[in-house]
Structure formats: structure tokens, C-alpha cells
Design a protein around this motif. Structure first.
Motif, PDB file in Angstrom:
ATOM      1  N   ARG A 157       0.860  -1.198   0.000  1.00 45.18           N
ATOM      2  CA  ARG A 157       0.000   0.000   0.000  1.00 45.18           C
ATOM      3  C   ARG A 157       0.892   1.242   0.000  1.00 45.18           C
ATOM      4  O   ARG A 157       1.817   1.371   0.803  1.00 45.18           O
ATOM      5  CB  ARG A 157      -0.901  -0.027   1.233  1.00 45.18           C
ATOM      6  CG  ARG A 157      -1.759   1.199   1.419  1.00 45.18           C
ATOM      7  CD  ARG A 157      -2.735   0.970   2.554  1.00 45.18           C
ATOM      8  NE  ARG A 157      -3.233   2.224   3.079  1.00 45.18           N
ATOM      9  CZ  ARG A 157      -4.452   2.394   3.580  1.00 45.18           C
ATOM     10  NH1 ARG A 157      -5.290   1.373   3.610  1.00 45.18           N
ATOM     11  NH2 ARG A 157      -4.831   3.550   4.045  1.00 45.18           N
ATOM     12  N   LEU A 158       0.615   2.155  -0.924  1.00 46.48           N
ATOM     13  CA  LEU A 158       1.447   3.336  -1.135  1.00 46.48           C
ATOM     14  C   LEU A 158       0.592   4.604  -1.197  1.00 46.48           C
ATOM     15  O   LEU A 158      -0.632   4.532  -1.268  1.00 46.48           O
ATOM     16  CB  LEU A 158       2.236   3.190  -2.440  1.00 46.48           C
ATOM     17  CG  LEU A 158       3.195   2.006  -2.524  1.00 46.48           C
ATOM     18  CD1 LEU A 158       3.018   1.265  -3.837  1.00 46.48           C
ATOM     19  CD2 LEU A 158       4.627   2.469  -2.378  1.00 46.48           C
ATOM     20  N   LEU A 183       0.921   8.965 -12.901  1.00 43.09           N
ATOM     21  CA  LEU A 183       1.844  10.075 -12.730  1.00 43.09           C
ATOM     22  C   LEU A 183       2.894   9.821 -11.654  1.00 43.09           C
ATOM     23  O   LEU A 183       3.866  10.579 -11.556  1.00 43.09           O
ATOM     24  CB  LEU A 183       1.069  11.355 -12.394  1.00 43.09           C
ATOM     25  CG  LEU A 183       0.138  11.868 -13.493  1.00 43.09           C
ATOM     26  CD1 LEU A 183      -0.620  13.093 -13.007  1.00 43.09           C
ATOM     27  CD2 LEU A 183       0.915  12.190 -14.766  1.00 43.09           C
ATOM     28  N   SER A 184       2.726   8.782 -10.835  1.00 47.07           N
ATOM     29  CA  SER A 184       3.629   8.579  -9.705  1.00 47.07           C
ATOM     30  C   SER A 184       4.938   7.890 -10.072  1.00 47.07           C
ATOM     31  O   SER A 184       5.879   7.885  -9.283  1.00 47.07           O
ATOM     32  CB  SER A 184       2.920   7.774  -8.605  1.00 47.07           C
ATOM     33  OG  SER A 184       2.546   6.499  -9.091  1.00 47.07           O
ATOM     34  N   THR A 185       5.034   7.311 -11.267  1.00 42.15           N
ATOM     35  CA  THR A 185       6.245   6.579 -11.651  1.00 42.15           C
ATOM     36  C   THR A 185       6.727   6.977 -13.042  1.00 42.15           C
ATOM     37  O   THR A 185       5.956   7.428 -13.878  1.00 42.15           O
ATOM     38  CB  THR A 185       5.984   5.063 -11.652  1.00 42.15           C
ATOM     39  OG1 THR A 185       4.835   4.772 -12.456  1.00 42.15           O
ATOM     40  CG2 THR A 185       5.757   4.551 -10.239  1.00 42.15           C
ATOM     41  N   LYS A 186       8.019   6.762 -13.273  1.00 43.01           N
ATOM     42  CA  LYS A 186       8.599   7.104 -14.574  1.00 43.01           C
ATOM     43  C   LYS A 186       8.002   6.230 -15.676  1.00 43.01           C
ATOM     44  O   LYS A 186       7.690   6.701 -16.767  1.00 43.01           O
ATOM     45  CB  LYS A 186      10.124   6.943 -14.517  1.00 43.01           C
ATOM     46  CG  LYS A 186      10.834   7.325 -15.793  1.00 43.01           C
ATOM     47  CD  LYS A 186      12.337   7.473 -15.575  1.00 43.01           C
ATOM     48  CE  LYS A 186      12.657   8.723 -14.780  1.00 43.01           C
ATOM     49  NZ  LYS A 186      14.128   8.970 -14.715  1.00 43.01           N
ATOM     50  N   ILE A 221      11.075   6.128  -1.305  1.00 41.38           N
ATOM     51  CA  ILE A 221      11.222   7.255  -0.388  1.00 41.38           C
ATOM     52  C   ILE A 221      10.089   8.260  -0.571  1.00 41.38           C
ATOM     53  O   ILE A 221       9.552   8.815   0.391  1.00 41.38           O
ATOM     54  CB  ILE A 221      12.588   7.941  -0.605  1.00 41.38           C
ATOM     55  CG1 ILE A 221      13.725   6.994  -0.180  1.00 41.38           C
ATOM     56  CG2 ILE A 221      12.671   9.256   0.158  1.00 41.38           C
ATOM     57  CD1 ILE A 221      15.108   7.516  -0.490  1.00 41.38           C
ATOM     58  N   LYS A 222       9.694   8.455  -1.821  1.00 41.17           N
ATOM     59  CA  LYS A 222       8.686   9.483  -2.126  1.00 41.17           C
ATOM     60  C   LYS A 222       7.266   9.004  -1.852  1.00 41.17           C
ATOM     61  O   LYS A 222       6.418   9.792  -1.390  1.00 41.17           O
ATOM     62  CB  LYS A 222       8.817   9.873  -3.607  1.00 41.17           C
ATOM     63  CG  LYS A 222       7.929  11.028  -4.030  1.00 41.17           C
ATOM     64  CD  LYS A 222       8.374  12.331  -3.444  1.00 41.17           C
ATOM     65  CE  LYS A 222       7.544  13.495  -3.976  1.00 41.17           C
ATOM     66  NZ  LYS A 222       7.948  14.778  -3.389  1.00 41.17           N
TER      67      LYS A 222
END
Length: 239
Positions: A157-158, A183-186, A221-222
Motif C-alpha cells: 500500500r502506497l 503520474l507517480s512513476t517514470k 522514499i517518495k
């Protein structure tokens, strides 16, 4: 990776490849991301299959809509254009829909020593009524805090409960996971990545996440924040 994890990793990896290698009229792309847009709890912008479709359903829908384009539309079939087309047509899968389908496949494969063989038998309303918070809620799941206890099928869970990935392989050196992101990852859409286990007596957040955010920051980390309820969760039927 122990023998049971290895067996299920191989089977579930083949299932996930249906999403990571969509062949659209000869061009291969990973399944795009789509999540219905909500306002005041109601859907105001709905996508194909509510963003919860199977790989074959998504593939066939993309092909059908592409075939309806007129010859003078000037559409060049490239991976980049396909992704843009899918976004415009609202075709793809969201993170909870993807996790739900992987868990459902694990049940079909006999994973977890449970008589339950279908996720719909656990979650009333099925896939369309299930989101990250419901999947990882205390009603259905339990938190796993010791990294040495992680196994295939565990959910990561993020983003404070707004996003989820699923563990597809574990050994002493690394954790393999898959998810559908935007949008959260490359890398966008359905893809896999790895967390290197550098401190097995420490939490998941302190391990080496290989994935990056769209802006190049470390994804773990983000986006992994235990203070906001993030963690690793396992369906209670798998305990």
C-alpha cells in the motif's frame, strides 16, 4: 525464493505478461493506466470496463477502436501514439483493478491453501466496487511488518492508501512487484520493478527501491509512507 514462491512466481509472471506485452496490431506496449474520475463519490468520467478489464478485453477493445479509424485520420501506429490513443479513449486498468485480477488469478491457481477460488466470493460487488483502501482494510487484510515474512500475493500500500502494488516474487536478496501507475512513476501503465533487500532487519521503506518517480526521485522514499498508513498487507484468507 523458496519452492512454493518460485512455482507461483512463474505462473503469475506469465499472467502479468499479458498486461505488460499487449500486442496491438503488431505493436507491443504495456497496458495503459486508466482510473474513472470521481466527484462527490460519483463517477463523472468513466472508462472502458471501469478501468478494471482483463488483458484480453483491453487488447480487443483497443484493436476494435483502432480499426474504426478512417484511413485519412493520419494515425501512425507507434507505441507512443497507442498510449495516447488509449488515454483519449479511456482504455486501461487502474492499480486496484490490476491487483484484484492478479489475486484472482492466484486463487484460480490454488494459492494460499484456501477453498475460495474467486475474489468475488470475498468482496461484495466484485472488482468494480473494490479500491485500494478496501483491499487493504482490516476487514479483509492483515499487515505484515517483518520483511522476512513477505510472500507472493502480498499487497504494498502506497501514497497514503491511494495506490497499491502486488508482490510477485521474493528471495533473500530482493522483492519483485508489479503495479499499474500513472503520474507517480517514470514508467506508466502496468510494469514490474524490484526492491533490493539490503537490511533484512529493517522495514520495507529502508530497503533499496529501484523504481523512480516521474521526476527521477526514489519511488519508495517518495511514495511509501507508514505514517500515512502505508505498509504491506496480506488477505486474511492467505494467513
Amino acid at each position: 525464493m523458496d519452492k512454493s514462491n518460485q512455482i507461483y512466481y512463474q505462473a503469475i509472471n506469465s499472467f502479468i505478461q499479458q498486461y505488460t506485452e499487449l500486442n496491438i496490431n503488431g505493436v507491443v506496449i504495456n497496458c495503459p493506466y486508466w482510473m474513472n474520475k470521481l466527484a462527490a463519490g460519483k463517477v463523472i468520467r468513466r472508462g472502458f470496463a471501469n478501468g478494471k478489464g482483463s488483458a484480453n478485453e483491453i487488447k480487443n477493445e483497443l484493436i476494435n477502436r483502432l480499426n474504426k479509424l478512417s484511413s485519412d485520420a493520419g494515425f501512425e501506429l507507434t507505441p507512443r501514439n497507442l498510449r495516447k490513443f488509449a488515454r483519449r479513449e479511456r482504455i486501461g486498468i487502474d492499480c486496484s483493478g490490476f491487483v484484484f485480477r492478479v489475486l484472482d488469478e492466484l486463487l484460480h491457481l490454488g494459492f494460499g491453501n484456501t477453498e475460495i477460488k474467486n475474489m468475488d466470493n470475498i468482496f461484495d460487488g466484485g472488482i468494480s466496487k473494490t479500491n485500494v483502501k478496501r483491499l487493504t482494510s482490516s476487514q479483509y487484510s492483515m499487515e505484515i511488518t517483518d520483511i522476512r515474512d513477505f510472500k507472493v500475493g502480498d499487497m504494498i500500500r502506497l501514497c497514503g492508501g491511494r495506490h497499491a502494488a502486488i508482490v510477485i516474487g521474493v528471495n533473500q536478496k530482493e522483492i519483485l512487484y508489479a503495479h499499474s501507475s500513472w503520474l507517480s512513476t517514470k514508467i506508466q501503465g502496468v510494469h514490474t520493478s524490484t526492491i533490493q533487500i539490503s537490511k533484512e532487519n529493517k522495514s520495507l521503506g529502508e530497503q533499496k527501491w529501484e523504481e523512480e518517480t516521474r521526476s527521477g526521485e526514489n519511488f519508495g522514499i517518495k511514495r511509501f509512507n507508514t505514517e500515512k498508513g502505508d505498509g504491506v498487507f496480506r488477505l486474511k484468507i492467505f494467513q
